[in-house]
Scaffold this motif. Sequence first.
Motif, mmCIF file in Angstrom:
data_model
loop_
_atom_site.group_PDB
_atom_site.id
_atom_site.type_symbol
_atom_site.label_atom_id
_atom_site.label_comp_id
_atom_site.label_asym_id
_atom_site.label_seq_id
_atom_site.Cartn_x
_atom_site.Cartn_y
_atom_site.Cartn_z
ATOM 1 N N HIS A 83 32.113 60.145 65.107
ATOM 2 C CA HIS A 83 31.803 60.298 63.790
ATOM 3 C C HIS A 83 30.491 60.962 63.671
ATOM 4 C CE1 HIS A 83 34.311 57.112 62.304
ATOM 5 N NE2 HIS A 83 34.337 56.247 63.450
ATOM 6 N N ARG B 56 28.101 57.784 58.074
ATOM 7 C CA ARG B 56 28.179 58.384 56.425
ATOM 8 C C ARG B 56 26.849 58.352 55.799
ATOM 9 N NH1 ARG B 56 28.919 55.653 52.149
ATOM 10 N NH2 ARG B 56 29.946 56.734 50.312
ATOM 11 N N ALA C 139 31.067 53.729 61.579
ATOM 12 C CA ALA C 139 31.490 54.715 60.706
ATOM 13 C C ALA C 139 30.395 54.955 59.545
ATOM 14 C CB ALA C 139 32.924 54.718 60.578
#
Length: 333
Positions: free
Chosen positions: A247, A161, A157
């Motif tokens: 994700h 990002r 994750a």
Amino acid sequence: MPPDSASFQAWVDDLPKSHGWLQLSPERAYAHAEDGYDAQYGVFAPEEEEGQGLCALLATHGVDTRGPALEIGCGTGRLTYGLARHYPGPDFLITDPSPTFLRLTQKLFESAGPYPARQQFAVLNADDLGLLPPDMFSLIAMRSTLHHILKVEEFIAACARTLRPGGALLMGAEPCESGYILMAAVAQSIAPTLEAAGVELRPEWRKLLKVFTDTVKFYCRRDIDKTTAEDKHLFRVEELGELGAEHGLRLRFFPNATFADYAPPLLPEFENFSVFFLNYLQYCMLFDLEFLKLIRRHMKAQLKYLDDCYRSHVGPVLTGVFLLKKVNGNILT
Ligand SMILES: C[S@@+](CC[C@H](N)C(=O)[O-])C[C@H]1O[C@@H](n2cnc3c(N)ncnc32)[C@H](O)[C@@H]1O
């Protein structure tokens, strides 16, 4: 300076520095002596193939490389040197939690360049990836490091990002569950097979077998606390694919491939199960040559059976390259 490089440099300039490194995490030594790791697996002369092959994959799969690259867990620099020589983006942040590993990798750069990307070195533990700015890196590269990271879901994750759209997370030399369990199952039958052939097993050989099969079981299990263990996990390709998709990362998986396979002379390193298995016992589990010779002779039929199953396609899946590209839009539908 291109704008991507300027925002990266501004971020770097604000980071604390200590002992000559950018300091994103507290320093942490490797569980085994770094120099010993260097002797067992290290890079004695700078090798380009791993990083060069990775960069070839980036080009083939249309990864946007205009932003900085980040390597996590550089170790002795097996992937690092070739990446520094071939990554076309402006910056390359080379990291490891161990300052001894950072020093060993930095030494590789005493040889002449050219190195297109500007290099920076940082102490970074993957558990702290959440500290990195969003949409910063075009590439996150790792070799043989994911299985050391405790919380894989949180890590993926955090990678998603901090990757820029069009960028990618590439991971190589990770152990895959089905192939490792198969190696351990074959190893379970070594003692009875050798005994049936009249071989007297030395106590140290029994110990080597037990350490290997216990180690694989430990990696496989998910019901024990692995916080203090150095090597931790085995992976299932479909699980990493689903996790990536949650994700915004689309997975391409290359079974049993290494990054170096994609560098000239473009020859796959993986031959078959037997070669991988016997090399693993020799170089990773330190089986001695006399024991290996007996295994090769008396386990011939079992090993041949497995190799024959994969005469025309790659398998069983023991390892591979994971390419997770950050794409726009929903990839779950
Ligand atoms: C098996 S070594 C691989 C080293 C190198 N990438 C190579 O291919 O030879 C694993 C590396 O991961 C690093 N590592 C272990 N735990 C880590 C973590 N939580 N975050 C980042 N790196 C970690 C270790 O310090 C070590 O350099």
